[in-house]
Each structure stands twice: as C-alpha cells, then as structure tokens.
Design an enzyme around this catalytic site. Sequence first.
Site, PDB file in Angstrom:
ATOM      1  N   HIS A  87     133.600  84.339  -9.251  1.00 17.12           N
ATOM      2  CA  HIS A  87     133.812  82.892  -9.108  1.00 17.12           C
ATOM      3  C   HIS A  87     134.596  82.339 -10.284  1.00 17.12           C
ATOM      4  CE1 HIS A  87     130.571  81.545 -11.939  1.00 17.12           C
ATOM      5  NE2 HIS A  87     129.918  82.605 -11.502  1.00 17.12           N
ATOM      6  N   ASP A  89     134.653  78.939 -11.244  1.00 18.57           N
ATOM      7  CA  ASP A  89     134.117  77.770 -11.938  1.00 18.57           C
ATOM      8  C   ASP A  89     133.171  78.167 -13.061  1.00 18.57           C
ATOM      9  OD1 ASP A  89     132.215  78.636  -9.948  1.00 18.57           O
ATOM     10  OD2 ASP A  89     131.130  76.741 -10.237  1.00 18.57           O
ATOM     11  N   ASP A 150     130.963  83.952 -17.758  1.00 19.56           N
ATOM     12  CA  ASP A 150     130.371  83.735 -16.443  1.00 19.56           C
ATOM     13  C   ASP A 150     131.267  82.747 -15.702  1.00 19.56           C
ATOM     14  OD1 ASP A 150     128.772  83.319 -14.256  1.00 19.56           O
ATOM     15  OD2 ASP A 150     127.261  82.147 -15.313  1.00 19.56           O
ATOM     16  N   GLU A 184     130.634  78.205  -7.387  1.00 21.39           N
ATOM     17  CA  GLU A 184     129.430  79.040  -7.318  1.00 21.39           C
ATOM     18  C   GLU A 184     128.308  78.453  -8.146  1.00 21.39           C
ATOM     19  OE1 GLU A 184     126.792  82.496  -8.650  1.00 21.39           O
ATOM     20  OE2 GLU A 184     127.905  80.990  -9.790  1.00 21.39           O
ATOM     21  N   GLU A 185     128.645  77.874  -9.294  1.00 24.34           N
ATOM     22  CA  GLU A 185     127.628  77.372 -10.215  1.00 24.34           C
ATOM     23  C   GLU A 185     126.844  76.197  -9.638  1.00 24.34           C
ATOM     24  OE1 GLU A 185     126.642  78.856 -12.669  1.00 24.34           O
ATOM     25  OE2 GLU A 185     128.235  80.012 -13.620  1.00 24.34           O
ATOM     26  N   ASP A 207     129.428  89.936 -11.388  1.00 27.14           N
ATOM     27  CA  ASP A 207     128.869  88.721 -11.998  1.00 27.14           C
ATOM     28  C   ASP A 207     127.532  89.014 -12.660  1.00 27.14           C
ATOM     29  OD1 ASP A 207     128.655  86.067 -12.725  1.00 27.14           O
ATOM     30  OD2 ASP A 207     128.050  85.354 -10.737  1.00 27.14           O
ATOM     31  N   HIS A 389     126.093  79.876 -19.767  1.00 28.69           N
ATOM     32  CA  HIS A 389     125.799  78.445 -19.579  1.00 28.69           C
ATOM     33  C   HIS A 389     125.567  77.724 -20.901  1.00 28.69           C
ATOM     34  CE1 HIS A 389     124.471  78.683 -15.066  1.00 28.69           C
ATOM     35  NE2 HIS A 389     125.498  79.467 -15.329  1.00 28.69           N
TER      36      HIS A 389
END
Length: 419
Positions: A87, A89, A150, A184-185, A207, A389
Amino acid sequence: MTATSAISFTHDVTERFLRYVVIDTQSDPASPSCPSTAKQKDLGALLARELQALGLADAHLDEHGYVYATIPATTDRPVPVICFCSHMDTSPDCSGADVKPQIIRNYQGGDIVLPADKTLVIRAKDNPALADQIGHDIITTDGTTLLGADNKAGIAEIMDAARFLIANPDIRHGAIKILFTPDEEIGRGVDKVDLKKLGADFAYTMDGETAGHIEDETFSADAAVISITGVAAHPGFAKGKMEHAIKIAAEIVARLPKDAAPETTEGKQGFLHPTGISGALEQATLSLIVRDFTDDGLREKEALLQSIVDDVLASYPHSTASIAISQQYRNMKQVIDQHPHGVDYAVEAIRRTGLTPVRGSIRGGTDGSRLSFMGLPCPNIFAGEHAFHGRTEWVSVQDMEKAAETIVHLAMIWEERST
C-alpha cells in the site's frame, strides 16, 4: 535458470525507498473520496512511470489511485498467476510530510538518537529486533515525522524484484501481477480494486515486520458505535433531572475490562478498544474497535459490551443507548488454510534467501485480509518495517534486500512446482 543455480543478486531497493518516502501519502479517514487524499496519486503516478520504464507496457494508475502492472511469464509451463501487493498510504497517526531520512551505516548496537529531536530515541530495550541488526544499515527519519517504511519498504522491494526479474529473463517464472493500493491504513485499501483486471490466482502482501516472517493469520475485526441520548437540564436546576450523555459514555469506558485492552494483551488475546468520544450533554457517541482471532471471540466481546451498556444505563432510567456493529475484516486464515501450498512456497522462498522462516499471526489486518475473502488468498510476507505509525519507525537496508530476494525465489518456486 534452475532452482539450484546460484543467483547473483543486485539491488536498488535503498535508492527506491529513499525516493518514495519523501512523497507525502498520508491517508485521511474523514475524507469520503477514493483515494482519500489526492497526494497518494503522486506516488502512484511515479510508480506507474517507473514500471513503464522497466518495459511493463500495461502499467498504469487508475482513477481510484490503484497501480496495476504485469511482469510477463518467461516459461511455457502453465503457472498460476501470482500477485505482489503493497500500500502507498502512510498512517494518519503521524505526519508523513517533509520526511528527512537518514542512514546509520554498519549499526553496532545501542540506542539511536534522532537528530532533529535529541529527546526522541530509538531505544534498543524497546526495539529487541535491533539486536539482530548488527552490521546492518538502518534507515530512520530525523525525528520530525514517521518514516513510511509501512509500507513503502514493501513497494521498494516489489519494484526492486521487478527490475531484477526483467533484467534476468533466464529466471523462469509465470506471469506476475503488481498491485499498489491506496488507503490501507484507514481500512479502505481494496474498496475499489478490480480483481478481474488484476487476474491473479494467489497473492502476497509485502507488509510484515521482522525478516524471515510470514503471516497467514490476522485478527478478525469489527467496529462498534454506541449512540447515547441523555437528558438535558439547566445546570443550576439539574438535581434529579440531568442525565449527562458524555458522563454515561465515560462510565461505559471505565467499565471496559482492563485485561482486554490493547495495552494489556498480546499473542492470540483480543480486546475492546475505545477510539473516540464526541458529543455534548444530551447526545454523545462512543466509538470502539473489537478484535479477536475467532468470530466466536468477537461475539463474546460484543455481548460483554452490550452487558456493560445495559448495566450503566440502569442508573440512568430516562436515557437510552444503542450499539451498531459493523464488520471490518475477518481472519485470513479461514481462507488461506484452504490453499496451504501458497504459504509453503513462501516458507521455502524465505529459506532460500538464507533466512530462517517463521510463521506467525498479525495483531491487526492487511489488505490481504479482505482480498482473501474476496477470492484472492493473500498471506503477508515481511518487509522489514519496525515501530511503524510513529517517529521512531525504522527499517534495515539488508532486510529490504532479503525481502526482494524472497519475491524472486517465490516466483521461481511457483514455476518449479507447477505441472
């Protein structure tokens, strides 16, 4: 090239990763559009151009922010079509704008102080995976943003593997699909994916975290929204009349079991987790997420939540509360267990890179969770990302290289095992 032939790998994964992370692709859960932020298409457009430059004529970015491409087969043998997915994002939890990556060459252990904020430290005791990184090159940010490993590590790995396979047509493999997704997030990563156009039989998300790991199991996940209607009254004359909706919400949160929270659980333990309270005296909303590895576990936690709400409301006879449960995703293992060879091939591919394969579970979800239930079985392979994150996120160059090599070996194994 046979399975036992030595492969002399070359890599440009680091250069790609550094190029991708400086593009801000943070998604926005409050936006109704797809992608949720137009800036995700900036990276998507770049990736489509790079894939086209590699010679993949069908590479393109669609109107919803998805990137599709095909690496043509190099064998006449019929081989199931596999897909590698990551992903684009980054998390809304921490800024992804103006990322300034740094590389710590030949890491020799200990804490890593981030240069723009000396109080921000990647501590070895909080990051036990650093003990396995001695001699590696570690990429972090300067401490003002997240890194975006990520999942831009996964993107860079897929791109590196694609470049290598195209440059080495003597490596036999079937058709390989590439899919890069937005959002995705925020749980919308496959909302607009066109599986017919993709045309894959089996997929892998790149991932995951620690090098060598493959995960074929995720949480099952629901969302719960509790709508509370209290009783308003003038605060000067409220005795025996006012029933404060926000206080009702607070009491519900206070009664959630302490041993079923994210901060007190691990392994296969699930949880009830409040994610937001909003409202005023008369109306309030309490949002929660419910997580467990089994559907029965979800139902038990949701029944417990209902009993807590009922108990609290017993003290507020003129107020009401309703719970709306919505499904988010389900444990991919329910689907992947029906296709065990796909995981077995990944285990063998990891082993061929020189790593020790480790099968595990994800205390979360991936695009693969939903793709699996949409008919495309999709376990998760390590990308090397850690502490995601947040501003202490980091990734190892050597781990990214091993992930790219895993992709190449996996493509070869699918061809070898096909009849």
